[in-house]
Design a protein around this motif. Structure first.
Motif: not given
Length: 317
Positions: A216-230, A267-280
């Motif tokens: 929250n203290a960072l001077p950012i506009t956008l945030l992307k979260l990515h759940q870990l996928q192996v 005010d931080i824009v939530v750009e992404r919340l989920l990662s989707q790698a190809p199932p294979q």
């Protein structure tokens, strides 16, 4: 086809959505198109190492039209065709996504970026990079470029713990990330976003909430979260095969995201919340959950509980 836009709707979310942010900036629909500029990474070319970060396999998120040796403009034209059939008024952001897209000679960066911006219908660029690949020379050029077009700089922070960064062979520390974010944010016209991975080995969800005072203290506009996928063909996949470690389930991740958003600066824009790698390519976990399905469930979860972004953010001040 890019999968990075949460949705085209801008009025039905209990958080500041990327679609809303785009509609505030542009009077027409805008879609990100991934493009491979042919860059590499200091974690792959031998400058730092040749093995890359333990979780990284660029093939897991690069569209098919980027995988052949095509010019930047050819890649964008191929990507445009998919969306223009259904949305003739669509405009595009060229998304330099693969590897570290400020890692190279300035003349080469200029050639790639300006080739992308010369393509009809391209109204800006998104540049994904590492915090240790942002020289003052590059930032000065991007500042100049932003006077004429939309320039988004996406910085891969990944973790806010130095020991975790070392364990994933990231090659930089948290101080480097924070310094790069602040230096980029001082450049007039640049839009700065960060990327964080949730669920790396030896981390817990509670610490991500605790670290929100830093975010929250960072001077950012956008945030992307990515759940870990192996994903396959990575050092992390080999580690998982030899000694499996806990991975998040949707039932764990969804309430975490809702709580995280409540503590996130509004005010931080939530750009992404989920990662989707190809199932294979996914070794684990196999959620079988599309991005829009996750967002729909999240919105329902938050609405029924009266939750919204920033409702509790001052608790972290």
């Amino acid at each position: 086809m890019s999968k990075n836009t949460l949705t085209s709707s801008t009025s039905s979310f209990p958080f500041h959505s990327y679609g809303e942010w785009l509609s505030e900036r542009f009077p027409f629909p805008v879609q990100k198109l991934s493009v491979d500029g042919g860059f590499t990474c200091p974690n792959r070319d031998g400058h730092l190492s040749r093995t890359g970060c333990t979780y990284c396999n660029n093939e897991s998120f690069v569209p098919a039209y980027c995988r052949e040796a095509k010019a930047v403009s050819q890649q964008l034209e191929a990507g445009k065709q998919f969306f223009r059939r259904k949305h003739p008024q669509m405009r595009f952001m060229a998304y330099f996504q693969s590897y570290s897209n400020t890692y190279g000679q300035l003349s080469e960066l200029q050639r790639c970026y300006e080739e992308a911006l010369s393509v009809d219908g391209v109204v800006g660029i998104v540049i994904s990079t590492r915090p240790d690949c942002l020289s003052e020379e590059v930032l000065a050029y991007l500042e100049q470029l932003s006077r004429h077009t939309c320039v988004v700089l996406e910085i891969g922070v990944e973790s806010l713990r130095d020991d975790i960064l070392r364990s994933i062979h990231r090659g930089h520390d948290v101080a480097c990330s924070i310094d790069a974010i602040h230096r980029a944010a001082t450049r007039h016209g640049l839009t700065v976003g960060i990327h964080l991975i949730i669920g790396l080995p030896n981390t817990c969800l509670e610490e991500h909430i605790d670290q929100l005072s830093v975010v929250n203290a960072l001077p950012i506009t956008l945030l992307k979260l990515h759940q870990l996928q192996v994903v396959c063909n990575t050092p992390l996949a080999q580690q998982y095969a030899e000694r499996p470690f806990p991975l998040l389930t949707p039932e764990e991740y969804l309430p975490f995201v809702a709580d995280y958003l409540e503590h996130l600066r509004p005010d931080i824009v939530v750009e992404r919340l989920l990662s989707q790698a190809p199932p294979q390519m996914v070794v684990a976990p196999r959620w079988n959950l599309k991005n829009h399905e996750f967002v729909d469930r999240l919105v329902g979860h938050m609405r029924t509980r009266g939750m919204h972004q920033g409702r509790r953010w001052r608790e972290r001040e």
